[in-house]
Scaffold this motif. Structure first.
Motif, PDB file in Angstrom:
ATOM      1  N   ARG A  25       0.814  -1.223   0.000  1.00 49.39           N
ATOM      2  CA  ARG A  25       0.000   0.000   0.000  1.00 49.39           C
ATOM      3  C   ARG A  25       0.842   1.266   0.000  1.00 49.39           C
ATOM      4  O   ARG A  25       0.314   2.355  -0.167  1.00 49.39           O
ATOM      5  N   GLY A  26       2.140   1.110   0.279  1.00 52.54           N
ATOM      6  CA  GLY A  26       3.010   2.269   0.307  1.00 52.54           C
ATOM      7  C   GLY A  26       2.748   3.193   1.471  1.00 52.54           C
ATOM      8  O   GLY A  26       2.882   4.412   1.361  1.00 52.54           O
ATOM      9  N   ARG A  27       2.436   2.602   2.633  1.00 55.25           N
ATOM     10  CA  ARG A  27       2.138   3.413   3.818  1.00 55.25           C
ATOM     11  C   ARG A  27       2.412   2.621   5.091  1.00 55.25           C
ATOM     12  O   ARG A  27       2.586   1.410   5.043  1.00 55.25           O
ATOM     13  N   PRO A  28       2.443   3.287   6.236  1.00 53.66           N
ATOM     14  CA  PRO A  28       2.630   2.573   7.504  1.00 53.66           C
ATOM     15  C   PRO A  28       1.460   1.632   7.779  1.00 53.66           C
ATOM     16  O   PRO A  28       0.333   1.878   7.341  1.00 53.66           O
ATOM     17  N   ALA A  29       1.736   0.570   8.499  1.00 55.61           N
ATOM     18  CA  ALA A  29       0.709  -0.398   8.882  1.00 55.61           C
ATOM     19  C   ALA A  29       0.240  -0.071  10.303  1.00 55.61           C
ATOM     20  O   ALA A  29       0.969  -0.283  11.267  1.00 55.61           O
ATOM     21  N   GLU A  30      -0.948   0.455  10.413  1.00 52.49           N
ATOM     22  CA  GLU A  30      -1.501   0.852  11.709  1.00 52.49           C
ATOM     23  C   GLU A  30      -2.269  -0.298  12.344  1.00 52.49           C
ATOM     24  O   GLU A  30      -2.953  -1.065  11.670  1.00 52.49           O
ATOM     25  N   GLY A  31      -2.139  -0.442  13.670  1.00 55.07           N
ATOM     26  CA  GLY A  31      -2.929  -1.399  14.429  1.00 55.07           C
ATOM     27  C   GLY A  31      -2.354  -2.805  14.527  1.00 55.07           C
ATOM     28  O   GLY A  31      -3.036  -3.717  14.994  1.00 55.07           O
ATOM     29  N   VAL A  32      -1.112  -3.009  14.126  1.00 54.49           N
ATOM     30  CA  VAL A  32      -0.493  -4.342  14.216  1.00 54.49           C
ATOM     31  C   VAL A  32      -0.015  -4.568  15.657  1.00 54.49           C
ATOM     32  O   VAL A  32       0.714  -3.744  16.217  1.00 54.49           O
ATOM     33  N   ALA A  33      -0.451  -5.664  16.257  1.00 54.31           N
ATOM     34  CA  ALA A  33      -0.013  -6.009  17.616  1.00 54.31           C
ATOM     35  C   ALA A  33       1.415  -6.550  17.562  1.00 54.31           C
ATOM     36  O   ALA A  33       1.741  -7.389  16.720  1.00 54.31           O
ATOM     37  N   VAL A  34       2.262  -6.059  18.472  1.00 51.12           N
ATOM     38  CA  VAL A  34       3.662  -6.481  18.555  1.00 51.12           C
ATOM     39  C   VAL A  34       3.962  -6.855  19.999  1.00 51.12           C
ATOM     40  O   VAL A  34       3.663  -6.091  20.920  1.00 51.12           O
ATOM     41  N   ARG A  35       4.554  -8.036  20.212  1.00 53.72           N
ATOM     42  CA  ARG A  35       4.971  -8.476  21.546  1.00 53.72           C
ATOM     43  C   ARG A  35       6.483  -8.558  21.559  1.00 53.72           C
ATOM     44  O   ARG A  35       7.105  -8.899  20.553  1.00 53.72           O
ATOM     45  N   LEU A  36       7.060  -8.268  22.708  1.00 60.59           N
ATOM     46  CA  LEU A  36       8.513  -8.335  22.866  1.00 60.59           C
ATOM     47  C   LEU A  36       8.839  -9.365  23.935  1.00 60.59           C
ATOM     48  O   LEU A  36       8.233  -9.371  25.011  1.00 60.59           O
ATOM     49  N   ALA A  37       9.781 -10.250  23.627  1.00 68.18           N
ATOM     50  CA  ALA A  37      10.256 -11.250  24.584  1.00 68.18           C
ATOM     51  C   ALA A  37      11.781 -11.187  24.607  1.00 68.18           C
ATOM     52  O   ALA A  37      12.411 -10.725  23.654  1.00 68.18           O
ATOM     53  N   ALA A  38      12.373 -11.638  25.715  1.00 70.05           N
ATOM     54  CA  ALA A  38      13.828 -11.603  25.859  1.00 70.05           C
ATOM     55  C   ALA A  38      14.294 -12.854  26.583  1.00 70.05           C
ATOM     56  O   ALA A  38      13.536 -13.488  27.320  1.00 70.05           O
ATOM     57  N   ARG A  39      15.569 -13.190  26.359  1.00 67.37           N
ATOM     58  CA  ARG A  39      16.194 -14.291  27.093  1.00 67.37           C
ATOM     59  C   ARG A  39      17.673 -13.961  27.279  1.00 67.37           C
ATOM     60  O   ARG A  39      18.276 -13.249  26.474  1.00 67.37           O
ATOM     61  N   PRO A  40      18.276 -14.513  28.321  1.00 63.04           N
ATOM     62  CA  PRO A  40      19.678 -14.198  28.595  1.00 63.04           C
ATOM     63  C   PRO A  40      20.686 -14.952  27.729  1.00 63.04           C
ATOM     64  O   PRO A  40      21.853 -14.596  27.719  1.00 63.04           O
ATOM     65  N   GLY A  41      20.248 -15.968  26.997  1.00 57.47           N
ATOM     66  CA  GLY A  41      21.183 -16.698  26.141  1.00 57.47           C
ATOM     67  C   GLY A  41      20.510 -17.848  25.436  1.00 57.47           C
ATOM     68  O   GLY A  41      19.348 -18.164  25.699  1.00 57.47           O
ATOM     69  N   PRO A  42      21.240 -18.525  24.533  1.00 57.29           N
ATOM     70  CA  PRO A  42      20.688 -19.669  23.805  1.00 57.29           C
ATOM     71  C   PRO A  42      20.216 -20.755  24.764  1.00 57.29           C
ATOM     72  O   PRO A  42      20.864 -21.029  25.769  1.00 57.29           O
ATOM     73  N   GLY A  43      19.096 -21.364  24.436  1.00 52.94           N
ATOM     74  CA  GLY A  43      18.568 -22.450  25.253  1.00 52.94           C
ATOM     75  C   GLY A  43      17.840 -21.991  26.507  1.00 52.94           C
ATOM     76  O   GLY A  43      17.229 -22.806  27.193  1.00 52.94           O
ATOM     77  N   GLU A  44      17.906 -20.726  26.827  1.00 51.87           N
ATOM     78  CA  GLU A  44      17.194 -20.194  27.997  1.00 51.87           C
ATOM     79  C   GLU A  44      15.738 -19.944  27.617  1.00 51.87           C
ATOM     80  O   GLU A  44      15.428 -19.688  26.448  1.00 51.87           O
ATOM     81  N   PRO A  45      14.835 -19.981  28.580  1.00 47.89           N
ATOM     82  CA  PRO A  45      13.432 -19.718  28.250  1.00 47.89           C
ATOM     83  C   PRO A  45      13.206 -18.243  27.905  1.00 47.89           C
ATOM     84  O   PRO A  45      13.872 -17.360  28.432  1.00 47.89           O
ATOM     85  N   TRP A  46      12.254 -18.025  27.013  1.00 47.58           N
ATOM     86  CA  TRP A  46      11.855 -16.668  26.660  1.00 47.58           C
ATOM     87  C   TRP A  46      11.002 -16.080  27.774  1.00 47.58           C
ATOM     88  O   TRP A  46      10.182 -16.786  28.361  1.00 47.58           O
ATOM     89  N   ARG A  47      11.185 -14.817  28.038  1.00 49.71           N
ATOM     90  CA  ARG A  47      10.363 -14.093  29.005  1.00 49.71           C
ATOM     91  C   ARG A  47       9.571 -13.033  28.242  1.00 49.71           C
ATOM     92  O   ARG A  47      10.142 -12.145  27.624  1.00 49.71           O
ATOM     93  N   ASP A  48       8.238 -13.156  28.273  1.00 47.99           N
ATOM     94  CA  ASP A  48       7.376 -12.172  27.621  1.00 47.99           C
ATOM     95  C   ASP A  48       7.433 -10.879  28.425  1.00 47.99           C
ATOM     96  O   ASP A  48       7.185 -10.881  29.636  1.00 47.99           O
ATOM     97  N   LEU A  49       7.769  -9.785  27.769  1.00 47.50           N
ATOM     98  CA  LEU A  49       7.906  -8.508  28.469  1.00 47.50           C
ATOM     99  C   LEU A  49       6.735  -7.568  28.239  1.00 47.50           C
ATOM    100  O   LEU A  49       6.619  -6.549  28.918  1.00 47.50           O
ATOM    101  N   GLY A  50       5.886  -7.883  27.278  1.00 48.46           N
ATOM    102  CA  GLY A  50       4.744  -7.019  26.999  1.00 48.46           C
ATOM    103  C   GLY A  50       4.723  -6.628  25.541  1.00 48.46           C
ATOM    104  O   GLY A  50       5.518  -7.102  24.741  1.00 48.46           O
ATOM    105  N   GLY A  51       3.820  -5.733  25.216  1.00 44.24           N
ATOM    106  CA  GLY A  51       3.692  -5.361  23.822  1.00 44.24           C
ATOM    107  C   GLY A  51       2.981  -4.047  23.626  1.00 44.24           C
ATOM    108  O   GLY A  51       2.682  -3.326  24.578  1.00 44.24           O
ATOM    109  N   ALA A  52       2.698  -3.762  22.372  1.00 38.62           N
ATOM    110  CA  ALA A  52       2.035  -2.529  21.978  1.00 38.62           C
ATOM    111  C   ALA A  52       1.421  -2.749  20.600  1.00 38.62           C
ATOM    112  O   ALA A  52       1.618  -3.804  19.990  1.00 38.62           O
ATOM    113  N   ARG A  53       0.707  -1.758  20.115  1.00 34.78           N
ATOM    114  CA  ARG A  53       0.160  -1.764  18.757  1.00 34.78           C
ATOM    115  C   ARG A  53       0.791  -0.627  17.976  1.00 34.78           C
ATOM    116  O   ARG A  53       1.100   0.420  18.535  1.00 34.78           O
TER     117      ARG A  53
END
Length: 123
Positions: free
Chosen positions: A21-49
């Motif tokens: 469409r040649g424009r920003p995509a509004e309203g897409v839900a995005v979640r962020l997760a982090a981990r301290p290293g390979p093989g470690e479990p992911w920790r959900d930190l939250g998200g935004a739209r």
């Protein structure tokens, strides 16, 4: 210890651009997760739209010990089914995982189209 020597966690930002469409995509839900290293479990930190500019202004900061970050984009509701309505969105979600180091900022845009996407480290 001065403020210059205090370790800072990495920071992450993103935006989603709709290349079809040649424009920003509004309203897409995005979640962020982090981990301290390979093989470690992911920790959900939250998200935004994404806002009208396709940006997420309120993503949480990863912890100081973060080595990997994952951005999960829920793009199916945005891209939706094809115009003929015969099939669901080809990419219902996009997961982007990348390595980070303390003190650095990572801007990772998602370029989205109905049948493809790409990401890169921006500035």
């Amino acid at each position: 210890m001065s403020a210059d020597t205090v370790p800072r966690p990495p920071s992450v930002s993103t935006h989603v651009l709709d290349t079809a469409r040649g424009r920003p995509a509004e309203g897409v839900a995005v979640r962020l997760a982090a981990r301290p290293g390979p093989g470690e479990p992911w920790r959900d930190l939250g998200g935004a739209r994404t806002d009208a500019d396709g940006r997420c202004a309120d993503l949480p900061a990863p912890p100081l010990d973060t080595a990997h970050v994952r951005l999960d984009f829920e793009v199916g509701p945005y891209t939706g089914p094809p115009r003929d309505g015969t099939a669901p969105a080809f990419f219902p979600e996009v997961a982007v995982t990348f390595a980070v180091v303390a003190g650095e900022h990572y801007h990772v845009p998602l370029l989205l189209s109905p049948f493809g996407y790409s990401v890169y480290r921006g500035s």
